[in-house]
Design an enzyme around this catalytic site. Structure first.
Site, PDB file in Angstrom:
ATOM      1  N   HIS A 216      -0.386  -0.512  -9.890  1.00 46.33           N
ATOM      2  CA  HIS A 216      -1.171  -1.348  -8.974  1.00 46.33           C
ATOM      3  C   HIS A 216      -1.640  -2.622  -9.681  1.00 46.33           C
ATOM      4  O   HIS A 216      -2.841  -2.919  -9.722  1.00 46.33           O
ATOM      5  CB  HIS A 216      -2.355  -0.570  -8.391  1.00 46.33           C
ATOM      6  CG  HIS A 216      -2.873  -1.167  -7.105  1.00 46.33           C
ATOM      7  ND1 HIS A 216      -3.319  -0.403  -6.060  1.00 46.33           N
ATOM      8  CD2 HIS A 216      -3.027  -2.457  -6.702  1.00 46.33           C
ATOM      9  CE1 HIS A 216      -3.720  -1.196  -5.071  1.00 46.33           C
ATOM     10  NE2 HIS A 216      -3.552  -2.455  -5.444  1.00 46.33           N
TER      11      HIS A 216
ATOM     12  N   ARG B  52       0.848  -1.194   0.000  1.00 45.87           N
ATOM     13  CA  ARG B  52       0.000   0.000   0.000  1.00 45.87           C
ATOM     14  C   ARG B  52       0.882   1.242   0.000  1.00 45.87           C
ATOM     15  O   ARG B  52       1.880   1.323   0.730  1.00 45.87           O
ATOM     16  CB  ARG B  52      -0.900   0.045   1.238  1.00 45.87           C
ATOM     17  CG  ARG B  52      -2.096  -0.861   1.165  1.00 45.87           C
ATOM     18  CD  ARG B  52      -3.110  -0.439   0.088  1.00 45.87           C
ATOM     19  NE  ARG B  52      -4.264  -1.331   0.067  1.00 45.87           N
ATOM     20  CZ  ARG B  52      -4.364  -2.421  -0.701  1.00 45.87           C
ATOM     21  NH1 ARG B  52      -3.400  -2.748  -1.545  1.00 45.87           N
ATOM     22  NH2 ARG B  52      -5.450  -3.172  -0.655  1.00 45.87           N
TER      23      ARG B  52
HETATM   24  P1  NDP Z   1      -1.853 -10.781   5.965  1.00 40.08           P
HETATM   25  O1  NDP Z   1      -2.881 -10.187   6.848  1.00 40.08           O
HETATM   26  O2  NDP Z   1      -1.937 -12.231   5.650  1.00 40.08           O
HETATM   27  O3  NDP Z   1      -0.396 -10.516   6.582  1.00 40.08           O
HETATM   28  C1  NDP Z   1      -0.038  -9.324   7.168  1.00 40.08           C
HETATM   29  C2  NDP Z   1       1.358  -9.449   7.773  1.00 40.08           C
HETATM   30  O4  NDP Z   1       1.764  -8.154   8.233  1.00 40.08           O
HETATM   31  C3  NDP Z   1       1.394 -10.387   8.976  1.00 40.08           C
HETATM   32  O5  NDP Z   1       2.608 -11.121   8.997  1.00 40.08           O
HETATM   33  C4  NDP Z   1       1.358  -9.414  10.142  1.00 40.08           C
HETATM   34  O6  NDP Z   1       2.003  -9.867  11.335  1.00 40.08           O
HETATM   35  C5  NDP Z   1       2.159  -8.256   9.588  1.00 40.08           C
HETATM   36  N1  NDP Z   1       1.860  -7.027  10.316  1.00 40.08           N
HETATM   37  C6  NDP Z   1       0.679  -6.375  10.441  1.00 40.08           C
HETATM   38  N2  NDP Z   1       0.808  -5.297  11.220  1.00 40.08           N
HETATM   39  C7  NDP Z   1       2.096  -5.269  11.605  1.00 40.08           C
HETATM   40  C8  NDP Z   1       2.849  -4.399  12.433  1.00 40.08           C
HETATM   41  N3  NDP Z   1       2.294  -3.343  13.043  1.00 40.08           N
HETATM   42  N4  NDP Z   1       4.161  -4.673  12.613  1.00 40.08           N
HETATM   43  C9  NDP Z   1       4.731  -5.743  12.021  1.00 40.08           C
HETATM   44  N5  NDP Z   1       4.080  -6.616  11.227  1.00 40.08           N
HETATM   45  C10 NDP Z   1       2.774  -6.370  11.024  1.00 40.08           C
HETATM   46  O7  NDP Z   1      -1.851  -9.914   4.627  1.00 40.08           O
HETATM   47  P2  NDP Z   1      -1.484 -10.393   3.152  1.00 40.08           P
HETATM   48  O8  NDP Z   1      -0.135 -10.992   3.187  1.00 40.08           O
HETATM   49  O9  NDP Z   1      -2.578 -11.219   2.582  1.00 40.08           O
HETATM   50  O10 NDP Z   1      -1.507  -8.996   2.360  1.00 40.08           O
HETATM   51  C11 NDP Z   1      -0.637  -7.933   2.670  1.00 40.08           C
HETATM   52  C12 NDP Z   1      -1.079  -6.683   1.922  1.00 40.08           C
HETATM   53  O11 NDP Z   1      -0.726  -6.758   0.544  1.00 40.08           O
HETATM   54  C13 NDP Z   1      -2.572  -6.412   1.869  1.00 40.08           C
HETATM   55  O12 NDP Z   1      -3.027  -5.853   3.088  1.00 40.08           O
HETATM   56  C14 NDP Z   1      -2.681  -5.444   0.714  1.00 40.08           C
HETATM   57  O13 NDP Z   1      -2.558  -4.126   1.201  1.00 40.08           O
HETATM   58  C15 NDP Z   1      -1.478  -5.763  -0.159  1.00 40.08           C
HETATM   59  N6  NDP Z   1      -1.867  -6.287  -1.481  1.00 40.08           N
HETATM   60  C16 NDP Z   1      -1.514  -5.566  -2.615  1.00 40.08           C
HETATM   61  C17 NDP Z   1      -1.822  -6.055  -3.871  1.00 40.08           C
HETATM   62  C18 NDP Z   1      -1.395  -5.347  -5.121  1.00 40.08           C
HETATM   63  O14 NDP Z   1      -1.832  -5.718  -6.211  1.00 40.08           O
HETATM   64  N7  NDP Z   1      -0.549  -4.354  -5.070  1.00 40.08           N
HETATM   65  C19 NDP Z   1      -2.552  -7.328  -4.048  1.00 40.08           C
HETATM   66  C20 NDP Z   1      -2.864  -7.985  -2.802  1.00 40.08           C
HETATM   67  C21 NDP Z   1      -2.527  -7.474  -1.571  1.00 40.08           C
HETATM   68  P3  NDP Z   1       1.444 -11.163  12.125  1.00 40.08           P
HETATM   69  O15 NDP Z   1       1.805 -12.332  11.231  1.00 40.08           O
HETATM   70  O16 NDP Z   1       2.224 -11.145  13.377  1.00 40.08           O
HETATM   71  O17 NDP Z   1      -0.042 -10.955  12.279  1.00 40.08           O
HETATM   72  C1  OXD Z   2      -5.558  -6.143  -2.867  1.00 38.16           C
HETATM   73  C2  OXD Z   2      -5.040  -5.290  -3.947  1.00 38.16           C
HETATM   74  O1  OXD Z   2      -5.598  -5.722  -1.710  1.00 38.16           O
HETATM   75  O2  OXD Z   2      -5.221  -5.666  -5.132  1.00 38.16           O
HETATM   76  O3  OXD Z   2      -5.916  -7.290  -3.169  1.00 38.16           O
HETATM   77  O4  OXD Z   2      -4.436  -4.252  -3.697  1.00 38.16           O
END
Ligand code: NDP
Ligand code: OXD
Length: 309
Positions: free
Chosen positions: A272, A224
């Site tokens: 994106h 993001r």
């Molecule tokens: P998940 O919820 O599966 O994983 C999030 C990870 O971030 C977890 O390991 C979590 O820790 C960690 N985390 C959250 N908050 C913190 C913090 N304050 N400090 C340290 N670590 C933290 O998310 P996804 O992997 O499924 O997706 C990640 C992001 O990717 C989405 O939220 C989205 O914004 C982005 N995305 C972008 C896309 C694009 O096309 N550009 C497509 C799809 C997604 P813990 O394991 O300890 O909970």
């Molecule tokens: C998602 C994205 O969050 O596409 O899946 O950004």
């Protein structure tokens, strides 16, 4: 039970077809043609307009048309008790890991540099670098970050990962919590951001954190735009603290034509496109969640609204 589809990015025809193939009598409504607002019980959304969801008095669930839910939870008028789910899908994960591998390898094997040198008709022999000596740090070890970290480790990179709570992933040196962030950053030559955007992660990539990386390190952000302070990013690129970046997401999308990010040497901008849910692959979990809502059960991939992800 009517489902309202709100998105200016996703294909409503494909989604309606995939959902109706599994629920033939589904009352599928396409924003802004909501019909009788009291009929709407489920909203399937990508970046819904602020305040839109509070209009539906009988709304029972909101499902994100993506892995992230920040575009839903950032609406201050979202009714507090409504459960929110996201998409977790192997095809979406595969595409994200592909994006990360491509960006890491492109930089690691200096293709970004050779693209520039080719434009100057300049032949510059250098022995190829060794992945086994290259440290890649992945911020966020969830569904997407965990998969990307495993793939990078399988390729031979020295991979470290940072998450909120401790994670054990084979081949990945784990760090967690704010206390361990400086250690994680101190050796990271290529930083991959796969964190969700929450109150805790907003602008986490800023002057302070960028300067904890080794000089000339490289940033890859397909998560993001709100995770990055864009002015600090540009400053770090101009000063050489950052050697370059691959960026898929931005504070404002589309990236405005006058943004200085477009012109930074060593920066690759993608619009994106890192990953997205494919209707044929993700429709079954949406259908299952409709069934669960109907039966008053928790949804699959329901997020913790208080944590923001
Ligand atoms: P998940 O919820 O599966 O994983 C999030 C990870 O971030 C977890 O390991 C979590 O820790 C960690 N985390 C959250 N908050 C913190 C913090 N304050 N400090 C340290 N670590 C933290 O998310 P996804 O992997 O499924 O997706 C990640 C992001 O990717 C989405 O939220 C989205 O914004 C982005 N995305 C972008 C896309 C694009 O096309 N550009 C497509 C799809 C997604 P813990 O394991 O300890 O909970
Ligand atoms: C998602 C994205 O969050 O596409 O899946 O950004």
């Amino acid at each position: 039970m009517a489902l309202l589809f709100i998105s200016d990015m996703d294909d409503p025809v494909a989604w309606r077809q995939e959902l109706r193939a599994r629920i033939p009598d589904l009352d599928f409504r396409l924003w802004p043609d909501t019909g009788e607002t009291d009929d709407i019980e489920i909203a399937l959304v990508w970046r819904p307009p602020r305040g839109a969801l509070k209009r539906f008095a009988n709304l029972r669930a909101v499902i994100s048309l993506g892995a992230g839910v920040d575009h839903i939870l950032s609406d201050p008028e979202l009714p507090p008790e409504i459960p929110v789910a996201r998409i977790v899908d192997p095809m979406l994960t595969f595409a994200m890991t592909e994006y990360v591998l491509l960006a890491v390898l492109r930089h690691h094997r200096r293709f970004d540099r050779y693209e520039r040198l080719q434009r100057q008709r300049h032949w510059c022999f250098e022995p190829p670098p060794d992945a086994h000596q290259r440290v890649v740090g992945v911020m966020g070890l969830g569904v997407l970050g965990g998969d990307a970290a495993r793939a990078l480790a399988a390729h031979g990179f020295k991979v470290r990962g940072w998450s909120r709570t401790a994670k054990a992933i084979a081949g990945v040196e784990g760090f967690y919590g704010n206390d361990q962030l400086p250690d994680f950053l101190s050796q990271t030559e290529i930083l991959v951001c796969l964190l969700p955007l929450t109150a805790d992660t907003e602008r986490i990539v800023n002057r302070d954190t960028l300067h904890q990386l080794p000089r000339e390190s490289y940033l890859i952000n397909p998560s993001r735009g709100g995770l990055v302070d864009e002015q600090d990013l540009v400053d770090a690129l101009r000063s050489g603290q950052l050697g370059g970046a691959t960026l898929d997401v931005f504070q404002t999308e589309p990236l405005p034509p006058d943004s200085p990010i477009w012109d930074q040497p060593g920066v690759m901008v993608t619009p994106h496109i890192a990953s997205l849910p494919y209707p044929h692959s993700s429709a079954p979990q949406v259908v299952e969640n409709i069934r669960r809502i109907h039966n008053d059960q928790n949804m699959l991939n329901q997020v913790d609204r208080s944590a923001g992800y």
